[in-house]
Write a protein that holds these residues in place. Structure first.
Motif, PDB file in Angstrom:
ATOM      1  N   SER A 114       4.796   0.394 -12.725  1.00  0.00           N
ATOM      2  CA  SER A 114       4.475  -0.965 -12.268  1.00  0.00           C
ATOM      3  C   SER A 114       3.435  -0.979 -11.156  1.00  0.00           C
ATOM      4  CB  SER A 114       5.730  -1.665 -11.743  1.00  0.00           C
ATOM      5  OG  SER A 114       6.689  -1.746 -12.764  1.00  0.00           O
ATOM      6  N   TYR A 115       3.164   0.187 -10.580  1.00  0.00           N
ATOM      7  CA  TYR A 115       2.225   0.277  -9.455  1.00  0.00           C
ATOM      8  C   TYR A 115       1.272   1.438  -9.673  1.00  0.00           C
ATOM      9  CZ  TYR A 115       5.629  -2.784  -7.381  1.00  0.00           C
ATOM     10  OH  TYR A 115       6.452  -3.845  -7.161  1.00  0.00           O
ATOM     11  N   VAL A 116       0.117   1.316  -9.032  1.00  0.00           N
ATOM     12  CA  VAL A 116      -0.874   2.379  -9.132  1.00  0.00           C
ATOM     13  C   VAL A 116      -1.361   2.722  -7.727  1.00  0.00           C
ATOM     14  CG1 VAL A 116      -3.146   3.009 -10.055  1.00  0.00           C
ATOM     15  CG2 VAL A 116      -1.566   1.631 -11.443  1.00  0.00           C
ATOM     16  N   LEU A 117      -1.413   4.016  -7.446  1.00  0.00           N
ATOM     17  CA  LEU A 117      -2.057   4.479  -6.222  1.00  0.00           C
ATOM     18  C   LEU A 117      -3.429   5.003  -6.631  1.00  0.00           C
ATOM     19  CD1 LEU A 117      -1.476   4.672  -3.184  1.00  0.00           C
ATOM     20  CD2 LEU A 117      -0.756   7.037  -3.553  1.00  0.00           C
ATOM     21  N   VAL A 118      -4.464   4.378  -6.069  1.00  0.00           N
ATOM     22  CA  VAL A 118      -5.842   4.744  -6.390  1.00  0.00           C
ATOM     23  C   VAL A 118      -6.271   5.829  -5.407  1.00  0.00           C
ATOM     24  CG1 VAL A 118      -8.184   3.856  -6.714  1.00  0.00           C
ATOM     25  CG2 VAL A 118      -6.220   2.326  -7.052  1.00  0.00           C
ATOM     26  N   HIS A 119      -6.798   6.924  -5.928  1.00  0.00           N
ATOM     27  CA  HIS A 119      -7.199   8.045  -5.071  1.00  0.00           C
ATOM     28  C   HIS A 119      -8.719   8.176  -5.030  1.00  0.00           C
ATOM     29  CE1 HIS A 119      -3.237  10.063  -4.523  1.00  0.00           C
ATOM     30  NE2 HIS A 119      -2.943   9.428  -5.650  1.00  0.00           N
ATOM     31  N   ALA A 120      -9.233   8.460  -3.829  1.00  0.00           N
ATOM     32  CA  ALA A 120     -10.678   8.635  -3.658  1.00  0.00           C
ATOM     33  C   ALA A 120     -10.967   9.913  -2.894  1.00  0.00           C
ATOM     34  CB  ALA A 120     -11.265   7.442  -2.919  1.00  0.00           C
ATOM     35  N   GLU A 121     -12.256  10.210  -2.762  1.00  0.00           N
ATOM     36  CA  GLU A 121     -12.690  11.356  -1.952  1.00  0.00           C
ATOM     37  C   GLU A 121     -12.073  11.259  -0.555  1.00  0.00           C
ATOM     38  OE1 GLU A 121     -14.410  13.761  -3.163  1.00  0.00           O
ATOM     39  OE2 GLU A 121     -15.345  12.905  -4.937  1.00  0.00           O
ATOM     40  N   GLN A 122     -11.896  12.373   0.070  1.00  0.00           N
ATOM     41  CA  GLN A 122     -11.464  12.485   1.463  1.00  0.00           C
ATOM     42  C   GLN A 122     -10.080  11.883   1.714  1.00  0.00           C
ATOM     43  OE1 GLN A 122     -14.903  10.524   3.134  1.00  0.00           O
ATOM     44  NE2 GLN A 122     -16.004  12.460   3.398  1.00  0.00           N
ATOM     45  N   GLY A 123      -9.298  11.780   0.633  1.00  0.00           N
ATOM     46  CA  GLY A 123      -7.920  11.340   0.799  1.00  0.00           C
ATOM     47  C   GLY A 123      -7.711   9.843   0.959  1.00  0.00           C
ATOM     48  N   PHE A 176      -6.265   7.834 -10.658  1.00  0.00           N
ATOM     49  CA  PHE A 176      -5.124   6.927 -10.511  1.00  0.00           C
ATOM     50  C   PHE A 176      -3.826   7.691 -10.682  1.00  0.00           C
ATOM     51  CE2 PHE A 176      -8.346   4.128 -12.688  1.00  0.00           C
ATOM     52  CZ  PHE A 176      -8.618   3.318 -11.600  1.00  0.00           C
ATOM     53  N   GLU A 177      -2.828   7.243  -9.924  1.00  0.00           N
ATOM     54  CA  GLU A 177      -1.472   7.787 -10.053  1.00  0.00           C
ATOM     55  C   GLU A 177      -0.544   6.613 -10.366  1.00  0.00           C
ATOM     56  OE1 GLU A 177      -0.399   9.743  -6.419  1.00  0.00           O
ATOM     57  OE2 GLU A 177       1.589  10.286  -7.151  1.00  0.00           O
ATOM     58  N   PHE A 178       0.091   6.655 -11.518  1.00  0.00           N
ATOM     59  CA  PHE A 178       0.965   5.560 -11.944  1.00  0.00           C
ATOM     60  C   PHE A 178       2.376   5.814 -11.434  1.00  0.00           C
ATOM     61  CE2 PHE A 178      -1.533   2.913 -14.887  1.00  0.00           C
ATOM     62  CZ  PHE A 178      -2.726   3.624 -14.835  1.00  0.00           C
ATOM     63  N   LEU A 179       2.963   4.770 -10.814  1.00  0.00           N
ATOM     64  CA  LEU A 179       4.236   4.914 -10.102  1.00  0.00           C
ATOM     65  C   LEU A 179       5.208   3.808 -10.510  1.00  0.00           C
ATOM     66  CD1 LEU A 179       2.575   5.353  -6.584  1.00  0.00           C
ATOM     67  CD2 LEU A 179       3.615   7.199  -7.929  1.00  0.00           C
ATOM     68  N   SER A 180       6.494   4.078 -10.326  1.00  0.00           N
ATOM     69  CA  SER A 180       7.499   3.048 -10.613  1.00  0.00           C
ATOM     70  C   SER A 180       7.738   2.171  -9.374  1.00  0.00           C
ATOM     71  CB  SER A 180       8.812   3.689 -11.052  1.00  0.00           C
ATOM     72  OG  SER A 180       9.289   4.536 -10.030  1.00  0.00           O
ATOM     73  N   GLN A 181       7.427   2.721  -8.184  1.00  0.00           N
ATOM     74  CA  GLN A 181       7.641   1.971  -6.943  1.00  0.00           C
ATOM     75  C   GLN A 181       6.351   1.935  -6.158  1.00  0.00           C
ATOM     76  OE1 GLN A 181      11.262   3.176  -4.935  1.00  0.00           O
ATOM     77  NE2 GLN A 181      12.282   2.098  -6.604  1.00  0.00           N
ATOM     78  N   ASP A 182       6.173   0.844  -5.438  1.00  0.00           N
ATOM     79  CA  ASP A 182       4.939   0.656  -4.669  1.00  0.00           C
ATOM     80  C   ASP A 182       4.896   1.666  -3.521  1.00  0.00           C
ATOM     81  OD1 ASP A 182       2.531  -0.504  -4.176  1.00  0.00           O
ATOM     82  OD2 ASP A 182       3.320  -2.435  -3.496  1.00  0.00           O
ATOM     83  N   GLN A 183       3.755   2.290  -3.349  1.00  0.00           N
ATOM     84  CA  GLN A 183       3.582   3.304  -2.297  1.00  0.00           C
ATOM     85  C   GLN A 183       2.340   2.945  -1.491  1.00  0.00           C
ATOM     86  OE1 GLN A 183       4.241   7.356  -3.858  1.00  0.00           O
ATOM     87  NE2 GLN A 183       2.603   8.008  -2.489  1.00  0.00           N
ATOM     88  N   ALA A 184       2.498   2.723  -0.183  1.00  0.00           N
ATOM     89  CA  ALA A 184       1.395   2.238   0.647  1.00  0.00           C
ATOM     90  C   ALA A 184       0.214   3.201   0.666  1.00  0.00           C
ATOM     91  CB  ALA A 184       1.889   1.995   2.071  1.00  0.00           C
TER      92      ALA A 184
END
Ligand SMILES: Nc1nc2c(c(=O)[nH]1)N[C@H]1C(S)=C(S)[C@@H](COP(=O)(O)O)O[C@H]1N2
Ligand SMILES: [Mo]
Length: 207
Positions: A114-123, A176-184
């Protein structure tokens, strides 16, 4: 036209009123005709040999693409507005790249994603609800107004999520990292809103 520079302030105000009247200027925002550069940290350099685009987490099919492979995906063009939480909005940006739905169709998110953590350069990271990515005008852009992105605007690749505050439009995106719970993500850990709808003024987690 010779005097257009003298009237640029008037031009800006006129366009701002027009955007406000059309309901396109979110509350607390003002229009810019320039394109400010805003990010945390330094501009990363692009190293094609070590670059990949990687999708992982709760998906049916994980995905890793080289820059060459990424550029073989079908392309789209989308025109959209851009709203920064620091209160400027830039209208009618013409982005070209790969539709987010093209990526979603390939990776097939699992029902519990239900949530996605978008990852970029330099963390750098930003969290976005999957429903906000599954929209026609969300894309992974390589070009703006027909030109490749400049390094400070996210070259070679950035995410564009026009209906959320621009800190979610991650520059130098790597996956992208697909997650079941929202992660700040990065700004969200620093007190910014988990969703960030500019029309609801979701600036901080207290809004
Ligand atoms: N990787 C990365 N992406 C980022 C940021 C950042 O600090 N790092 N800043 C965000 C913010 S707050 C804004 S307003 C936009 C600005 O995009 P621009 O510099 O192309 O105008 O990029 C967003 N994407
Ligand atoms: Mo921003």
């Amino acid at each position: 036209m010779a005097f257009s520079g003298m009237f640029s302030g008037d031009e800006r105000k006129r366009k701002e009123q027009e955007m406000r009247a059309e309901g396109r200027l979110p509350p607390g925002q003002s229009l810019t005709l320039k394109w400010p550069v805003l990010h945390y940290g330094a501009v990363p350099s692009f190293d094609e040999a070590h670059w990949d685009f990687h999708v992982a987490g709760l998906v049916g099919q994980s995905l890793t693409l080289t820059w060459k492979e990424f550029n073989q995906l079908p392309r789209v063009e989308r025109i959209s507005d851009f709203h920064c939480v620091t209160r400027w909005s830039r209208f009618d940006n013409r982005w070209t790249g790969v539709a987010m739905r093209e990526i979603l169709a390939r990776v097939k998110p699992k029902p519990e994603a239900s949530y996605v953590l978008v990852h970029a350069e330099q963390g750098y990271t930003a969290n976005v609800p999957l429903a906000d990515l599954d929209r026609d005008n969300v894309l992974l852009a390589t070009h703006h107004d027909g030109e490749p992105l400049t390094p400070d605007h996210g070259y070679p690749l950035r995410l564009i999520v026009p209906h959320l505050y621009a800190w979610k439009s991650v520059k130098w995106v790597r996956g992208f990292e697909f997650l079941s719970q929202d992660q700040a993500g990065f700004w969200e850990q620093n007190g910014y809103h988990m969703r960030g709808d500019p029309f609801k003024e979701q600036r901080f987690d207290t809004d």
